[in-house]
Design a protein around this motif. Structure first.
Motif, PDB file in Angstrom:
ATOM      1  N   PRO A 192     -46.651  30.515  21.514  1.00 40.45           N
ATOM      2  CA  PRO A 192     -45.227  30.882  21.621  1.00 40.45           C
ATOM      3  C   PRO A 192     -44.781  31.244  23.035  1.00 40.45           C
ATOM      4  N   ARG A 193     -45.732  31.623  23.906  1.00 40.10           N
ATOM      5  CA  ARG A 193     -45.372  32.028  25.267  1.00 40.10           C
ATOM      6  C   ARG A 193     -45.535  30.898  26.285  1.00 40.10           C
ATOM      7  N   ASP A 194     -46.047  29.764  25.869  1.00 42.92           N
ATOM      8  CA  ASP A 194     -46.365  28.681  26.793  1.00 42.92           C
ATOM      9  C   ASP A 194     -45.083  28.051  27.359  1.00 42.92           C
ATOM     10  N   GLU A 195     -44.961  28.035  28.687  1.00 40.62           N
ATOM     11  CA  GLU A 195     -43.734  27.540  29.312  1.00 40.62           C
ATOM     12  C   GLU A 195     -43.477  26.069  29.014  1.00 40.62           C
ATOM     13  N   GLN A 196     -44.535  25.259  29.007  1.00 43.42           N
ATOM     14  CA  GLN A 196     -44.350  23.825  28.739  1.00 43.42           C
ATOM     15  C   GLN A 196     -43.917  23.599  27.300  1.00 43.42           C
ATOM     16  N   LEU A 197     -44.512  24.348  26.366  1.00 43.19           N
ATOM     17  CA  LEU A 197     -44.120  24.216  24.959  1.00 43.19           C
ATOM     18  C   LEU A 197     -42.708  24.750  24.733  1.00 43.19           C
ATOM     19  N   CYS A 198     -42.343  25.790  25.458  1.00 43.53           N
ATOM     20  CA  CYS A 198     -40.965  26.292  25.382  1.00 43.53           C
ATOM     21  C   CYS A 198     -39.979  25.228  25.862  1.00 43.53           C
ATOM     22  N   ALA A 199     -40.339  24.523  26.940  1.00 45.11           N
ATOM     23  CA  ALA A 199     -39.453  23.485  27.470  1.00 45.11           C
ATOM     24  C   ALA A 199     -39.310  22.324  26.497  1.00 45.11           C
ATOM     25  N   ILE A 200     -40.418  21.926  25.885  1.00 46.78           N
ATOM     26  CA  ILE A 200     -40.357  20.858  24.878  1.00 46.78           C
ATOM     27  C   ILE A 200     -39.496  21.316  23.708  1.00 46.78           C
ATOM     28  N   GLY A 201     -39.697  22.541  23.272  1.00 43.13           N
ATOM     29  CA  GLY A 201     -38.909  23.077  22.173  1.00 43.13           C
ATOM     30  C   GLY A 201     -37.425  23.099  22.491  1.00 43.13           C
ATOM     31  N   ALA A 202     -37.080  23.472  23.718  1.00 44.55           N
ATOM     32  CA  ALA A 202     -35.665  23.546  24.099  1.00 44.55           C
ATOM     33  C   ALA A 202     -34.985  22.192  23.961  1.00 44.55           C
ATOM     34  N   ARG A 203     -35.713  21.123  24.248  1.00 45.87           N
ATOM     35  CA  ARG A 203     -35.126  19.779  24.115  1.00 45.87           C
ATOM     36  C   ARG A 203     -34.842  19.418  22.665  1.00 45.87           C
ATOM     37  N   HIS A 204     -35.569  20.049  21.745  1.00 47.55           N
ATOM     38  CA  HIS A 204     -35.393  19.749  20.316  1.00 47.55           C
ATOM     39  C   HIS A 204     -34.633  20.857  19.584  1.00 47.55           C
ATOM     40  N   GLY A 205     -34.234  21.889  20.298  1.00 49.00           N
ATOM     41  CA  GLY A 205     -33.590  23.028  19.650  1.00 49.00           C
ATOM     42  C   GLY A 205     -34.556  23.831  18.795  1.00 49.00           C
ATOM     43  N   LYS A 206     -35.810  23.876  19.227  1.00 52.12           N
ATOM     44  CA  LYS A 206     -36.855  24.555  18.470  1.00 52.12           C
ATOM     45  C   LYS A 206     -37.617  25.530  19.376  1.00 52.12           C
ATOM     46  N   SER A 207     -38.356  26.435  18.764  1.00 49.80           N
ATOM     47  CA  SER A 207     -39.175  27.373  19.519  1.00 49.80           C
ATOM     48  C   SER A 207     -40.511  26.728  19.878  1.00 49.80           C
ATOM     49  N   ALA A 208     -41.220  27.338  20.815  1.00 50.11           N
ATOM     50  CA  ALA A 208     -42.555  26.854  21.176  1.00 50.11           C
ATOM     51  C   ALA A 208     -43.495  26.930  19.981  1.00 50.11           C
ATOM     52  N   ALA A 209     -43.354  27.959  19.162  1.00 51.75           N
ATOM     53  CA  ALA A 209     -44.199  28.089  17.968  1.00 51.75           C
ATOM     54  C   ALA A 209     -43.961  26.924  17.016  1.00 51.75           C
ATOM     55  N   GLN A 210     -42.699  26.552  16.834  1.00 53.53           N
ATOM     56  CA  GLN A 210     -42.392  25.409  15.967  1.00 53.53           C
ATOM     57  C   GLN A 210     -42.953  24.114  16.541  1.00 53.53           C
ATOM     58  N   VAL A 211     -42.913  23.978  17.847  1.00 56.10           N
ATOM     59  CA  VAL A 211     -43.495  22.801  18.493  1.00 56.10           C
ATOM     60  C   VAL A 211     -44.991  22.746  18.237  1.00 56.10           C
ATOM     61  N   GLY A 212     -45.671  23.905  18.354  1.00 58.53           N
ATOM     62  CA  GLY A 212     -47.109  23.947  18.106  1.00 58.53           C
ATOM     63  C   GLY A 212     -47.472  23.545  16.694  1.00 58.53           C
ATOM     64  N   LEU A 213     -46.717  24.028  15.726  1.00 60.51           N
ATOM     65  CA  LEU A 213     -46.974  23.658  14.332  1.00 60.51           C
ATOM     66  C   LEU A 213     -46.656  22.183  14.091  1.00 60.51           C
ATOM     67  N   ARG A 214     -45.554  21.718  14.669  1.00 57.94           N
ATOM     68  CA  ARG A 214     -45.180  20.308  14.494  1.00 57.94           C
ATOM     69  C   ARG A 214     -46.236  19.399  15.097  1.00 57.94           C
ATOM     70  N   TRP A 215     -46.796  19.776  16.245  1.00 58.70           N
ATOM     71  CA  TRP A 215     -47.854  18.997  16.894  1.00 58.70           C
ATOM     72  C   TRP A 215     -49.052  18.824  15.963  1.00 58.70           C
ATOM     73  N   LEU A 216     -49.396  19.864  15.230  1.00 61.05           N
ATOM     74  CA  LEU A 216     -50.500  19.786  14.276  1.00 61.05           C
ATOM     75  C   LEU A 216     -50.156  18.888  13.093  1.00 61.05           C
ATOM     76  N   ILE A 217     -49.007  19.138  12.496  1.00 60.07           N
ATOM     77  CA  ILE A 217     -48.585  18.379  11.318  1.00 60.07           C
ATOM     78  C   ILE A 217     -48.438  16.894  11.649  1.00 60.07           C
TER      79      ILE A 217
END
Length: 274
Positions: A192-217
């Motif tokens: 959730p604190r990762d700057e790169q994951l936060c940036a990816i999330g911002a492009r999708h309107g999502k949080s870094a945590a959501q990006v991490g879970l989506r990456w797994l799924i």
């Protein structure tokens, strides 16, 4: 809820785990998880909260046929009578006649894999669980388990997150027709604190945590999410309305590092493949 189909099992792709949760936290958050749409709940004997999960599901009026329940046998029960007795105790605490998935929690270094698998098959044959699997096994152990088991091994539950390269296990599990279930997907708060994951999330309107879970799924894994805060539950499950691009997936995959493994308790963990 999206599912992962493996050897006759339909496992909800996103589960709700209760690791490191107190009874009070479990009983507060589970109703919110049910309301949000979670049906897959993951616990373990060693967590000490099977009874709290059972009470929470019962009090919320959850219909058993709508749930997918997973628990795990702890290593000090790896002999036939204690193993069977511990499973009966788990079922009593969960207020069910059988679980959907029963796992060996760690391979340990005291009991042969062949003996562990024999005990797991015995309780499955007795109707105490619909499906069986393992957790925290390395490639050689997984191959041995699959070869020795009369019943299908449907999953290996392992540490999986962007900072840990698990490609050796991913390839071995695919070759054996075994799914992978990801725990520690948030890397103990790093995702959730990762700057790169936060940036990816911002492009999708999502949080870094959501990006991490989506990456797994999106890789076909089963992912276990977790929060003790009812107000955060809806965020955890809102990962099925966006898709990470190939570029996003590749960038996240490059976050792996040599010191990425976080969970490796002595005497329980095997010799890892990487």
């Amino acid at each position: 809820m999206q599912t992962v189909s493996v050897k006759g099992a339909e496992i909800p792709a996103l589960g709700f785990g209760v690791f490191r949760m107190s009874d009070d936290e479990v009983e507060r958050v589970v109703p919110a998880a049910l309301e949000a749409g979670f049906t897959h709940f993951d616990t373990a004997q060693i967590y000490g909260n099977e009874a709290a999960l059972g009470r929470a599901l019962h009090a919320a009026g959850a219909r058993r046929e709508n749930l997918f329940l997973t628990t795990k046998v702890w290593v000090d029960k790896y002999s036939p009578e204690p193993f069977a007795a511990s499973v009966t105790e788990s079922l009593d605490k969960l207020k069910v006649d059988q679980v959907d998935l029963l796992l060996l929690h760690w391979p340990g270094d005291k009991v042969a894999i062949a003996d562990q698998i024999a005990m797991l098959n015995a309780v499955q044959a007795a109707g105490r669980t619909r499906f069986i699997g393992v957790s925290n096994q390395n490639v050689a152990q997984l191959r041995e388990s699959v070869a020795l088991s009369a019943a299908p091994i449907v999953t290996n539950q392992i540490e999986l997150h962007p900072y840990l390269d698990q490609q050796a296990m991913v390839k071995a599990a695919a070759a054996s027709g075994v799914s992978l279930t990801a725990y520690f997907g948030m890397a103990d708060g790093a995702v959730p604190r990762d700057e790169q994951l936060c940036a990816i999330g911002a492009r999708h309107g999502k949080s870094a945590a959501q990006v991490g879970l989506r990456w797994l799924i999106q890789q076909g894994f089963i992912a276990l999410s977790k929060t003790a805060k009812p107000e955060r539950v809806a965020e955890n499950i809102a990962i099925f309305d966006f898709v990470l691009s190939d570029e996003d997936m590749a960038a996240i995959g490059k976050l792996a590092r040599p010191d990425g493994r976080l969970v490796s308790p002595p005497g329980l963990a095997p010799a890892w493949d990487a």
